[in-house]
Design a protein around this motif. Structure first.
Motif, PDB file in Angstrom:
ATOM      1  N   ALA A  42       0.839  -1.193   0.000  1.00 21.12           N
ATOM      2  CA  ALA A  42       0.000   0.000   0.000  1.00 21.12           C
ATOM      3  C   ALA A  42       0.877   1.247   0.000  1.00 21.12           C
ATOM      4  O   ALA A  42       0.659   2.178  -0.775  1.00 21.12           O
ATOM      5  N   LYS A  43       1.878   1.245   0.849  1.00 26.52           N
ATOM      6  CA  LYS A  43       2.754   2.416   0.961  1.00 26.52           C
ATOM      7  C   LYS A  43       3.507   2.680  -0.349  1.00 26.52           C
ATOM      8  O   LYS A  43       3.516   3.797  -0.848  1.00 26.52           O
ATOM      9  N   ASP A  44       4.109   1.642  -0.912  1.00 30.54           N
ATOM     10  CA  ASP A  44       4.890   1.811  -2.147  1.00 30.54           C
ATOM     11  C   ASP A  44       4.037   2.348  -3.287  1.00 30.54           C
ATOM     12  O   ASP A  44       4.407   3.307  -3.961  1.00 30.54           O
ATOM     13  N   ILE A  45       2.912   1.700  -3.490  1.00 31.08           N
ATOM     14  CA  ILE A  45       2.068   2.089  -4.619  1.00 31.08           C
ATOM     15  C   ILE A  45       1.516   3.494  -4.384  1.00 31.08           C
ATOM     16  O   ILE A  45       1.459   4.316  -5.288  1.00 31.08           O
ATOM     17  N   PHE A  46       1.144   3.766  -3.156  1.00 30.92           N
ATOM     18  CA  PHE A  46       0.583   5.079  -2.869  1.00 30.92           C
ATOM     19  C   PHE A  46       1.611   6.181  -3.100  1.00 30.92           C
ATOM     20  O   PHE A  46       1.311   7.231  -3.663  1.00 30.92           O
ATOM     21  N   GLN A  47       2.832   5.943  -2.683  1.00 27.65           N
ATOM     22  CA  GLN A  47       3.846   6.989  -2.867  1.00 27.65           C
ATOM     23  C   GLN A  47       4.152   7.223  -4.339  1.00 27.65           C
ATOM     24  O   GLN A  47       4.364   8.359  -4.761  1.00 27.65           O
ATOM     25  N   ASP A  48       4.160   6.157  -5.121  1.00 25.19           N
ATOM     26  CA  ASP A  48       4.334   6.347  -6.564  1.00 25.19           C
ATOM     27  C   ASP A  48       3.170   7.155  -7.138  1.00 25.19           C
ATOM     28  O   ASP A  48       3.362   8.016  -7.995  1.00 25.19           O
ATOM     29  N   ALA A  49       1.983   6.858  -6.653  1.00 26.20           N
ATOM     30  CA  ALA A  49       0.804   7.588  -7.128  1.00 26.20           C
ATOM     31  C   ALA A  49       0.891   9.055  -6.725  1.00 26.20           C
ATOM     32  O   ALA A  49       0.548   9.949  -7.499  1.00 26.20           O
ATOM     33  N   PHE A  50       1.382   9.292  -5.512  1.00 29.46           N
ATOM     34  CA  PHE A  50       1.495  10.677  -5.049  1.00 29.46           C
ATOM     35  C   PHE A  50       2.456  11.460  -5.942  1.00 29.46           C
ATOM     36  O   PHE A  50       2.189  12.592  -6.344  1.00 29.46           O
ATOM     37  N   VAL A  51       3.582  10.829  -6.285  1.00 33.01           N
ATOM     38  CA  VAL A  51       4.547  11.491  -7.176  1.00 33.01           C
ATOM     39  C   VAL A  51       3.898  11.765  -8.537  1.00 33.01           C
ATOM     40  O   VAL A  51       4.036  12.864  -9.081  1.00 33.01           O
ATOM     41  N   ALA A  52       3.160  10.785  -9.061  1.00 32.97           N
ATOM     42  CA  ALA A  52       2.516  10.966 -10.368  1.00 32.97           C
ATOM     43  C   ALA A  52       1.517  12.123 -10.316  1.00 32.97           C
ATOM     44  O   ALA A  52       1.473  12.970 -11.215  1.00 32.97           O
ATOM     45  N   CYS A  53       0.748  12.159  -9.232  1.00 35.33           N
ATOM     46  CA  CYS A  53      -0.260  13.211  -9.056  1.00 35.33           C
ATOM     47  C   CYS A  53       0.420  14.584  -8.984  1.00 35.33           C
ATOM     48  O   CYS A  53       0.021  15.535  -9.659  1.00 35.33           O
ATOM     49  N   TRP A  54       1.463  14.636  -8.212  1.00 32.23           N
ATOM     50  CA  TRP A  54       2.215  15.887  -8.018  1.00 32.23           C
ATOM     51  C   TRP A  54       2.826  16.370  -9.334  1.00 32.23           C
ATOM     52  O   TRP A  54       2.774  17.542  -9.679  1.00 32.23           O
ATOM     53  N   ARG A  55       3.362  15.423 -10.106  1.00 31.67           N
ATOM     54  CA  ARG A  55       3.940  15.793 -11.410  1.00 31.67           C
ATOM     55  C   ARG A  55       2.853  16.315 -12.350  1.00 31.67           C
ATOM     56  O   ARG A  55       3.060  17.301 -13.054  1.00 31.67           O
ATOM     57  N   ASN A  56       1.723  15.641 -12.369  1.00 27.74           N
ATOM     58  CA  ASN A  56       0.640  16.092 -13.249  1.00 27.74           C
ATOM     59  C   ASN A  56       0.171  17.493 -12.874  1.00 27.74           C
ATOM     60  O   ASN A  56      -0.116  18.303 -13.752  1.00 27.74           O
ATOM     61  N   ILE A  57       0.095  17.761 -11.593  1.00 25.87           N
ATOM     62  CA  ILE A  57      -0.308  19.103 -11.164  1.00 25.87           C
ATOM     63  C   ILE A  57       0.699  20.135 -11.657  1.00 25.87           C
ATOM     64  O   ILE A  57       0.353  21.166 -12.214  1.00 25.87           O
ATOM     65  N   LYS A  58       1.982  19.800 -11.506  1.00 30.19           N
ATOM     66  CA  LYS A  58       3.022  20.737 -11.942  1.00 30.19           C
ATOM     67  C   LYS A  58       2.980  20.976 -13.440  1.00 30.19           C
ATOM     68  O   LYS A  58       3.312  22.049 -13.917  1.00 30.19           O
ATOM     69  N   ASP A  59       2.603  19.936 -14.190  1.00 33.55           N
ATOM     70  CA  ASP A  59       2.563  20.084 -15.640  1.00 33.55           C
ATOM     71  C   ASP A  59       1.192  20.550 -16.123  1.00 33.55           C
ATOM     72  O   ASP A  59       0.877  20.432 -17.307  1.00 33.55           O
ATOM     73  N   ASP A  60       0.388  21.051 -15.205  1.00 35.74           N
ATOM     74  CA  ASP A  60      -0.951  21.545 -15.536  1.00 35.74           C
ATOM     75  C   ASP A  60      -1.826  20.486 -16.198  1.00 35.74           C
ATOM     76  O   ASP A  60      -2.643  20.789 -17.072  1.00 35.74           O
ATOM     77  N   LYS A  61      -1.650  19.244 -15.813  1.00 37.69           N
ATOM     78  CA  LYS A  61      -2.464  18.183 -16.393  1.00 37.69           C
ATOM     79  C   LYS A  61      -3.617  17.779 -15.477  1.00 37.69           C
ATOM     80  O   LYS A  61      -4.374  16.883 -15.801  1.00 37.69           O
ATOM     81  N   PHE A  62      -3.681  18.414 -14.333  1.00 35.95           N
ATOM     82  CA  PHE A  62      -4.819  18.186 -13.432  1.00 35.95           C
ATOM     83  C   PHE A  62      -5.872  19.217 -13.795  1.00 35.95           C
ATOM     84  O   PHE A  62      -5.594  20.415 -13.765  1.00 35.95           O
TER      85      PHE A  62
END
Lengths: 188, 245
Positions: free
Chosen positions: A49-69
């Motif tokens: 749960a922790k591993d997958i969630f942290q990868d997801a958090f990074v993906a989410c954060w990157r998308n926000i930075k790239d204005d993809k959210f």
């Protein structure tokens, strides 16, 4: 490149763009407990749960930075969807293939860059590896400046050096990092 | 590095980072976007900068997430405590009954060695941490936590270093100290004894002293005495005389 739909004045989006610790921690804590329940109900354990969630958090954060959210829902909901999709992918990986039902295969949010996924990921890994090879002093200085967003004055104070010297070091550290990344790209 | 030709100019780096850190005014931002759109060389330079910039940020974020995760675990523990409160109540009721049945002294007379431990044990104060001494950034970050009493953080960080192959006496000594301070004398003992297995170990007097204390905490008087006798520290000599079997 994707369309720019982001609401500029969404304070949560701004907070993520600025790596604001408090705001991100709140989203993390809020969403993780929900995701953890989902994983536990779907044959997973805490470490997964922790591993997958942290990868997801990074993906989410990157998308926000790239204005993809696109800002239509909350960041929490967006993050949860990415995490759940990643968990589904994890379940579809060979080890789990037999245990997943059809309802587990729905995909609501496509993580951006999935089509080029493998290539992008290799490049990212290379950059991270290069960073890892960089000296500790450079890593620390760049982290303070680019991740923690401290001013040159604060960074200089933290490191006990003059501001001009911190600025020069930052410049040289980036050049050094680039040449490490170049070597890794060429020589694997 | 100096002999290598620089890839970016200082101005370019300054421009890229201001763009990525959202520090540009709207007009400047639009201007920058159109110049990278029309200048492929500049665009390539920018993309390379951005990829590295993001890697630095991602490393920072991953580090921060370890902290966030601890917050989640703390909250989980609190919830579990609430859930177990009924069980705790039952245990308390049982204890009350036992005490009423005449075992009162057992609960009121704390173990003499436990009391000695409490009287003599003060965690090692740790090493001075100077920001800027960045050769050992991870080690000193953990040291800062250790000195603040955040032993679980220190333990996790130091064990990570150890799993990367770092095995010097200092690391072992503070891992032992942190475990002991964190109420895990067995783990502490493992690390302290690990130091003594080395050739010419450092901090031997302190190690013997804390080993003695760790065994005292476990109420193993004989082992405690054995190690305390090896330490040249004055407090070890005083303590060894007071231990009761």
């Amino acid at each position: 490149m994707g369309k720019t739909l982001q609401k500029i004045d969404d304070p949560q989006v701004t907070a993520f763009k600025n790596n604001d610790r408090q705001a991100m921690q709140k989203v993390y804590e809020h969403t993780y407990s929900k995701f953890r329940n989902h994983v536990f109900k779907n044959s997973g354990n805490e470490a997964e749960a922790k591993d997958i969630f942290q990868d997801a958090f990074v993906a989410c954060w990157r998308n926000i930075k790239d204005d993809k959210f696109d800002g239509t829902g909350s960041i929490e909901a967006y993050l949860y969807t990415i995490a759940r999709n990643k968990w589904t992918d994890h379940l579809r990986s060979p080890r789990f293939r037999k245990t997943v039902g059809p309802e587990g295969l729905s995909k609501v949010v496509q993580e951006e860059g999935d089509d080029l996924g493998a290539d992008l990921d290799t490049k990212r890994q290379t950059m991270l590896r290069a960073l890892n090879q960089l000296g500790d002093a450079c890593q620390q200085l760049l982290g303070l400046f680019y991740y923690e967003r401290k001013t040159m004055k604060q960074v200089a104070k933290d490191l006990g050096i003059a501001a001009a010297s911190a600025r020069n070091k930052k410049y040289r550290c980036m050049e050094r990092l680039r040449s490490l990344a170049e070597d890794l790209t060429k020589n694997g | 590095m100096d002999r290598e030709e620089a890839y970016w100019t200082k101005e370019e780096q300054g421009l890229f980072e201001r763009y990525l850190m959202e520090q540009m005014e709207p007009g400047e931002k639009t201007g920058f976007e159109s110049s990278i759109a029309s200048d492929p060389t500049l665009n390539a330079k920018f993309l390379e900068f951005k990829a590295l910039f993001r890697a630095i940020e991602e490393a920072g974020l991953r580090h921060a997430m370890e902290e966030f995760h601890k917050g989640v675990q703390e909250k989980g523990k609190e919830r579990r405590l609430v859930n177990t409160s009924r069980a705790v109540f039952r245990i308390a009721a049982t204890i009350a009954l036992l005490m009423a049945l005449g075992g009162v002294w057992y609960f009121y007379a704390p173990n003499a060695n436990e009391r000695l431990f409490e009287a003599y044990y003060v965690p090692d104060p740790g090493l001075p941490t100077v920001m800027g001494n960045s050769d050992n950034y991870d080690f000193y970050r953990a040291m800062v936590a250790y000195k603040k009493g955040d032993y679980p953080f220190a333990i996790e960080a130091w064990e990570k270093l150890r799993s990367k192959g770092v095995a010097n006496d200092t690391l072992y000594y503070f891992l032992g100290s942190a475990h002991l301070a964190n109420d895990q004398p067995d783990k502490g003992i493992e690390y302290f004894e690990g130091i003594l297995e080395k050739e010419n170990p450092a901090f031997t007097d302190e190690t013997f002293f804390y080993l003695g204390l760790a065994y005292l905490k476990k109420d193993e008087a004989q082992q405690a005495r054995k190690y305390l006798k090896e330490s040249d520290l004055e407090k070890a000599k005083v303590l060894v005389e007071k231990i009761k079997d």
